[in-house]
Design a protein around this motif. Structure first.
Motif, PDB file in Angstrom:
ATOM      1  N   LEU A  46       0.841  -1.194   0.000  1.00  0.00           N
ATOM      2  CA  LEU A  46       0.000   0.000   0.000  1.00  0.00           C
ATOM      3  C   LEU A  46       0.876   1.243   0.000  1.00  0.00           C
ATOM      4  O   LEU A  46       1.956   1.260   0.617  1.00  0.00           O
ATOM      5  N   HIS A  47       0.413   2.279  -0.691  1.00  0.00           N
ATOM      6  CA  HIS A  47       1.137   3.545  -0.776  1.00  0.00           C
ATOM      7  C   HIS A  47       0.230   4.660  -0.249  1.00  0.00           C
ATOM      8  O   HIS A  47      -0.949   4.741  -0.606  1.00  0.00           O
ATOM      9  N   PHE A  48       0.795   5.539   0.593  1.00  0.00           N
ATOM     10  CA  PHE A  48       0.035   6.643   1.173  1.00  0.00           C
ATOM     11  C   PHE A  48       0.764   7.955   0.903  1.00  0.00           C
ATOM     12  O   PHE A  48       1.986   7.996   0.803  1.00  0.00           O
ATOM     13  N   ASP A  49      -0.031   9.025   0.778  1.00  0.00           N
ATOM     14  CA  ASP A  49       0.555  10.356   0.643  1.00  0.00           C
ATOM     15  C   ASP A  49      -0.378  11.367   1.305  1.00  0.00           C
ATOM     16  O   ASP A  49      -1.460  11.026   1.775  1.00  0.00           O
ATOM     17  N   GLY A  50       0.072  12.584   1.344  1.00  0.00           N
ATOM     18  CA  GLY A  50      -0.757  13.665   1.855  1.00  0.00           C
ATOM     19  C   GLY A  50      -0.976  13.694   3.347  1.00  0.00           C
ATOM     20  O   GLY A  50      -2.090  13.987   3.799  1.00  0.00           O
ATOM     21  N   PRO A  51       0.078  13.410   4.187  1.00  0.00           N
ATOM     22  CA  PRO A  51      -0.143  13.528   5.623  1.00  0.00           C
ATOM     23  C   PRO A  51      -0.343  14.987   6.026  1.00  0.00           C
ATOM     24  O   PRO A  51       0.362  15.882   5.553  1.00  0.00           O
ATOM     25  N   VAL A  52      -1.314  15.222   6.890  1.00  0.00           N
ATOM     26  CA  VAL A  52      -1.608  16.580   7.360  1.00  0.00           C
ATOM     27  C   VAL A  52      -1.548  16.593   8.881  1.00  0.00           C
ATOM     28  O   VAL A  52      -2.157  15.747   9.538  1.00  0.00           O
ATOM     29  N   LEU A  53      -0.800  17.561   9.438  1.00  0.00           N
ATOM     30  CA  LEU A  53      -0.713  17.752  10.879  1.00  0.00           C
ATOM     31  C   LEU A  53      -1.219  19.149  11.177  1.00  0.00           C
ATOM     32  O   LEU A  53      -0.499  20.138  11.011  1.00  0.00           O
ATOM     33  N   ALA A  54      -2.479  19.257  11.595  1.00  0.00           N
ATOM     34  CA  ALA A  54      -3.134  20.548  11.765  1.00  0.00           C
ATOM     35  C   ALA A  54      -3.273  20.892  13.243  1.00  0.00           C
ATOM     36  O   ALA A  54      -3.736  20.067  14.042  1.00  0.00           O
ATOM     37  N   LEU A  55      -2.884  22.106  13.593  1.00  0.00           N
ATOM     38  CA  LEU A  55      -2.989  22.579  14.971  1.00  0.00           C
ATOM     39  C   LEU A  55      -4.336  23.242  15.191  1.00  0.00           C
ATOM     40  O   LEU A  55      -4.745  24.137  14.449  1.00  0.00           O
ATOM     41  N   GLU A  91      -9.768 -22.219   3.951  1.00  0.00           N
ATOM     42  CA  GLU A  91      -8.510 -21.777   4.551  1.00  0.00           C
ATOM     43  C   GLU A  91      -8.776 -21.008   5.841  1.00  0.00           C
ATOM     44  O   GLU A  91      -9.839 -20.411   6.021  1.00  0.00           O
ATOM     45  N   GLU A  92      -7.806 -21.002   6.735  1.00  0.00           N
ATOM     46  CA  GLU A  92      -7.858 -20.169   7.924  1.00  0.00           C
ATOM     47  C   GLU A  92      -6.620 -19.303   7.969  1.00  0.00           C
ATOM     48  O   GLU A  92      -5.591 -19.623   7.361  1.00  0.00           O
ATOM     49  N   ILE A  93      -6.717 -18.183   8.660  1.00  0.00           N
ATOM     50  CA  ILE A  93      -5.586 -17.273   8.771  1.00  0.00           C
ATOM     51  C   ILE A  93      -4.623 -17.785   9.828  1.00  0.00           C
ATOM     52  O   ILE A  93      -5.011 -18.024  10.965  1.00  0.00           O
ATOM     53  N   VAL A  94      -3.364 -17.937   9.434  1.00  0.00           N
ATOM     54  CA  VAL A  94      -2.323 -18.380  10.350  1.00  0.00           C
ATOM     55  C   VAL A  94      -1.626 -17.175  10.985  1.00  0.00           C
ATOM     56  O   VAL A  94      -1.367 -17.151  12.185  1.00  0.00           O
ATOM     57  N   SER A  95      -1.338 -16.150  10.173  1.00  0.00           N
ATOM     58  CA  SER A  95      -0.673 -14.955  10.695  1.00  0.00           C
ATOM     59  C   SER A  95      -0.929 -13.775   9.772  1.00  0.00           C
ATOM     60  O   SER A  95      -1.194 -13.948   8.575  1.00  0.00           O
ATOM     61  N   VAL A  96      -0.843 -12.582  10.341  1.00  0.00           N
ATOM     62  CA  VAL A  96      -0.959 -11.335   9.583  1.00  0.00           C
ATOM     63  C   VAL A  96       0.158 -10.409  10.037  1.00  0.00           C
ATOM     64  O   VAL A  96       0.312 -10.149  11.229  1.00  0.00           O
ATOM     65  N   THR A  97       0.959  -9.931   9.086  1.00  0.00           N
ATOM     66  CA  THR A  97       2.024  -8.985   9.403  1.00  0.00           C
ATOM     67  C   THR A  97       1.887  -7.749   8.530  1.00  0.00           C
ATOM     68  O   THR A  97       1.573  -7.849   7.337  1.00  0.00           O
ATOM     69  N   VAL A  98       2.120  -6.585   9.132  1.00  0.00           N
ATOM     70  CA  VAL A  98       2.118  -5.311   8.415  1.00  0.00           C
ATOM     71  C   VAL A  98       3.486  -4.679   8.633  1.00  0.00           C
ATOM     72  O   VAL A  98       3.818  -4.276   9.750  1.00  0.00           O
ATOM     73  N   THR A  99       4.282  -4.610   7.573  1.00  0.00           N
ATOM     74  CA  THR A  99       5.672  -4.173   7.682  1.00  0.00           C
ATOM     75  C   THR A  99       5.888  -2.845   6.973  1.00  0.00           C
ATOM     76  O   THR A  99       5.583  -2.723   5.779  1.00  0.00           O
ATOM     77  N   PRO A 100       6.404  -1.824   7.667  1.00  0.00           N
ATOM     78  CA  PRO A 100       6.742  -0.564   6.985  1.00  0.00           C
ATOM     79  C   PRO A 100       7.889  -0.773   5.996  1.00  0.00           C
ATOM     80  O   PRO A 100       8.899  -1.378   6.332  1.00  0.00           O
ATOM     81  N   LEU A 101       7.716  -0.279   4.779  1.00  0.00           N
ATOM     82  CA  LEU A 101       8.776  -0.343   3.772  1.00  0.00           C
ATOM     83  C   LEU A 101       9.575   0.954   3.724  1.00  0.00           C
ATOM     84  O   LEU A 101      10.692   0.979   3.193  1.00  0.00           O
ATOM     85  N   PRO A 181       4.928   5.944   4.312  1.00  0.00           N
ATOM     86  CA  PRO A 181       4.377   6.076   2.949  1.00  0.00           C
ATOM     87  C   PRO A 181       4.069   4.734   2.290  1.00  0.00           C
ATOM     88  O   PRO A 181       3.152   4.636   1.487  1.00  0.00           O
ATOM     89  N   ARG A 182       4.866   3.696   2.635  1.00  0.00           N
ATOM     90  CA  ARG A 182       4.671   2.390   2.003  1.00  0.00           C
ATOM     91  C   ARG A 182       4.688   1.298   3.062  1.00  0.00           C
ATOM     92  O   ARG A 182       5.565   1.264   3.927  1.00  0.00           O
ATOM     93  N   VAL A 183       3.707   0.418   2.986  1.00  0.00           N
ATOM     94  CA  VAL A 183       3.643  -0.725   3.896  1.00  0.00           C
ATOM     95  C   VAL A 183       3.345  -1.983   3.088  1.00  0.00           C
ATOM     96  O   VAL A 183       2.759  -1.922   2.006  1.00  0.00           O
ATOM     97  N   ARG A 184       3.747  -3.105   3.633  1.00  0.00           N
ATOM     98  CA  ARG A 184       3.471  -4.406   3.008  1.00  0.00           C
ATOM     99  C   ARG A 184       2.664  -5.265   3.973  1.00  0.00           C
ATOM    100  O   ARG A 184       3.052  -5.446   5.123  1.00  0.00           O
ATOM    101  N   ILE A 185       1.550  -5.782   3.473  1.00  0.00           N
ATOM    102  CA  ILE A 185       0.700  -6.669   4.262  1.00  0.00           C
ATOM    103  C   ILE A 185       0.886  -8.093   3.754  1.00  0.00           C
ATOM    104  O   ILE A 185       0.778  -8.352   2.554  1.00  0.00           O
ATOM    105  N   VAL A 186       1.190  -9.000   4.664  1.00  0.00           N
ATOM    106  CA  VAL A 186       1.363 -10.415   4.325  1.00  0.00           C
ATOM    107  C   VAL A 186       0.424 -11.237   5.197  1.00  0.00           C
ATOM    108  O   VAL A 186       0.486 -11.157   6.427  1.00  0.00           O
TER     109      VAL A 186
END
Length: 203
Positions: A46-55, A91-101, A181-186
């Protein structure tokens, strides 16, 4: 690669018991081979953009394009992206990992805004005021991980896994936020029954 199947030896007698034993061994071998063949891995970047930090009001409100902000009362409100995956039948889910790239540390003008107390009509107030001290006293990123399995649901006969991804996570006590900005889901799956024993119950 199919893992080796353990060899099970039985006596060479030809009575009914021996035949049943040999049949059971053959059936077990077939089940092991089928299990190895049906194991699967689902991978998505997954790719993300446009982070906003508003006070606003002395607090920093975080947002990312394509995400919605959610939190429990007293916790920082963080952008969440719901990634949805169809789980293969049987099928059943054995594991889920979300890794920042990739990651970027951003400066916040103030501490992250906390979710105010939410009281449903007719229910007593929960007693949560302001910021959760267990979170805001720590310099760790919140949430600790870049994502997690949220729930498994069924729609039109298809089992769907919902993975919550957190592309912008604030530090509780510091004016910093970690943007991913980029994460990988396995998702690792394996043969199993219709319900999963290692994941939240289907709702």
């Amino acid at each position: 690669i199919i893992p080796p199947v353990a060899v099970i030896r039985f006596s060479s007698q030809t009575n009914g018991t021996g035949m049943k034993a040999r049949f059971s061994a053959s059936l077990l071998a077939l089940l092991i081979l089928a299990s190895a063949a049906r194991s699967d891995t689902i991978t998505k970047d997954l790719h993300f953009d446009g982070p906003v930090l508003a006070l606003s009001g002395g607090e920093t409100f975080l947002s990312v394009n394509g995400c919605r902000s959610i939190a429990r009362p007293g916790a920082p409100m963080v952008p969440v992206y719901p990634a949805v995956f169809a789980i293969p039948p049987g099928e059943e889910i054995v594991s889920v990992t979300v890794t920042p790239l990739s990651t970027q540390t951003l400066a916040m003008p103030a501490l992250a805004a906390a979710m105010p107390d939410q009281t449903a009509p007719g229910r007593a107030w929960t007693g949560v005021r302001g910021r959760d001290p267990a979170i805001y006293a720590s310099s760790a990123w919140y949430p600790v991980t870049a994502g997690e399995l949220s729930t498994v649901q069924r729609s039109a006969g298809v089992r769907l896994a919902y993975v919550s991804v957190y592309p912008l996570r604030p530090s509780g006590s510091d004016r910093r936020a970690l943007f991913t900005p980029r994460v990988r889901i396995v998702i690792e799956t394996g043969p199993g029954l219709s319900s999963d024993s290692r994941i939240p119950a289907e709702r």
